[in-house]
Design a protein around this motif. Structure first.
Motif, PDB file in Angstrom:
ATOM      1  N   LYS A  42       0.841  -1.185   0.000  1.00 13.72           N
ATOM      2  CA  LYS A  42       0.000   0.000   0.000  1.00 13.72           C
ATOM      3  C   LYS A  42       0.880   1.240   0.000  1.00 13.72           C
ATOM      4  O   LYS A  42       1.869   1.312   0.722  1.00 13.72           O
ATOM      5  CB  LYS A  42      -0.928   0.016   1.224  1.00 13.72           C
ATOM      6  CG  LYS A  42      -1.874   1.198   1.258  1.00 13.72           C
ATOM      7  CD  LYS A  42      -2.738   1.161   2.495  1.00 13.72           C
ATOM      8  CE  LYS A  42      -3.667   2.372   2.559  1.00 13.72           C
ATOM      9  NZ  LYS A  42      -4.500   2.377   3.778  1.00 13.72           N
ATOM     10  N   SER A 190      -5.569   0.760  -8.031  1.00 16.55           N
ATOM     11  CA  SER A 190      -4.936  -0.532  -7.798  1.00 16.55           C
ATOM     12  C   SER A 190      -3.928  -0.817  -8.913  1.00 16.55           C
ATOM     13  O   SER A 190      -4.300  -0.914 -10.089  1.00 16.55           O
ATOM     14  CB  SER A 190      -5.993  -1.637  -7.751  1.00 16.55           C
ATOM     15  OG  SER A 190      -5.412  -2.899  -7.515  1.00 16.55           O
ATOM     16  N   ASP A 212      -2.033  -1.027  -3.730  1.00 13.13           N
ATOM     17  CA  ASP A 212      -3.016   0.052  -3.675  1.00 13.13           C
ATOM     18  C   ASP A 212      -2.325   1.389  -3.453  1.00 13.13           C
ATOM     19  O   ASP A 212      -1.599   1.569  -2.473  1.00 13.13           O
ATOM     20  CB  ASP A 212      -4.025  -0.199  -2.551  1.00 13.13           C
ATOM     21  CG  ASP A 212      -4.912  -1.399  -2.832  1.00 13.13           C
ATOM     22  OD1 ASP A 212      -5.207  -1.644  -4.016  1.00 13.13           O
ATOM     23  OD2 ASP A 212      -5.300  -2.098  -1.874  1.00 13.13           O
TER      24      ASP A 212
END
Length: 256
Positions: A42, A190, A212
């Motif tokens: 992330k 994404s 992400d």
């Protein structure tokens, strides 16, 4: 007592290959595979975001070369043509190019042309000429190839498109690592991370993972508010700017 133990040892040595060889044979004939890991799945984007370095690592079941590919969601970019008239440069045609990856990082352990044939590179989207094959132009220019080259050059200069033929390091034929460099300006969403194990011009194994890239903090709240209530966001922003302009005018008038 020694003779029975010696006999047991001899029997063990004689029977051991009968158990070990089938296991080794199954391991040798097992389907090639690779294990993929990331330092972080992330990425948080704030107003202070200036790019990010991502560590990619993993293990290989079979020897070969490795290709690491990071693709972002599709993006759009406006390209303006500059025309020279004498000593001056004037703005010419403006074309918006969309439906192509905003960020594309391709790293490999060897040059791609030495790993995969051209047809396979095109199929996997690893050929620079095929990156914009599905792109859309508005309005449609006469020379699409020139505009495609301009978009690729701009993306490379920005750092969004990166092709590094020595970006993947393989250690002991079984472990690999690579560093992906995300630019400061990048689309949210994404991202697709694909790693290929290649040997003798063929893809033996593939591993997929997503990363992400999200906006956080005040920027995230403003973006969501503008997306969910666009008309109200426009009204509030207009009133805020008008109030700010009025306040600055009053302050300047008092100072004068």
């Amino acid at each position: 007592m020694r003779n029975p133990m010696r006999l047991f040892g001899l029997l063990t040595l004689l029977l051991l290959p009968a158990f070990v060889l089938p296991i080794a044979a199954r391991a040798a004939t097992a389907a090639p595979s690779l294990v993929l890991g990331t330092g972080n799945d992330k990425v948080d984007v704030t107003s202070r975001f200036r790019g990010r370095d991502l560590l990619i690592f993993g293990a290989l079941s079979h020897p070969g070369q490795v290709i690491v590919v990071l693709r972002s969601p599709d993006a759009a970019v406006a390209v303006t043509q500059k025309n020279q008239m004498g000593p001056l440069w004037i703005t010419g045609q403006k074309v918006t190019v969309s439906h192509f990856p905003g960020v594309l990082q391709i790293l490999s352990s060897r040059p791609l042309e030495q790993i995969l044939p051209a047809a396979e590179r095109t199929r996997l989207g690893l050929d620079p000429e095929s990156i914009l094959k599905d792109a859309k132009y508005e309005p449609l220019p006469k020379d699409a190839a020139a505009w495609r080259a301009a978009v690729l050059a701009a993306k490379e200069k920005q750092g969004a498109y990166r092709l590094n033929p020595a970006g993947v390091r393989i250690q002991d034929g079984r472990l690999f690592s690579a560093h992906l460099q995300l630019p400061a300006s990048l689309p949210l969403g994404s991202y697709d991370l694909d790693v290929y194990l290649v040997n003798q011009g063929k893809v033996l194994a593939q591993s997929h993972q997503t990363i992400d890239v999200q906006q956080v903090g005040v920027e995230e709240w403003i973006a969501k508010y503008a997306d969910q209530q666009p008309w109200l966001y426009g009204v509030v922003l207009t009133l805020l700017l008008a109030s700010l302009g009025l306040g600055l005018g009053i302050v300047m008038q008092r100072k004068s």
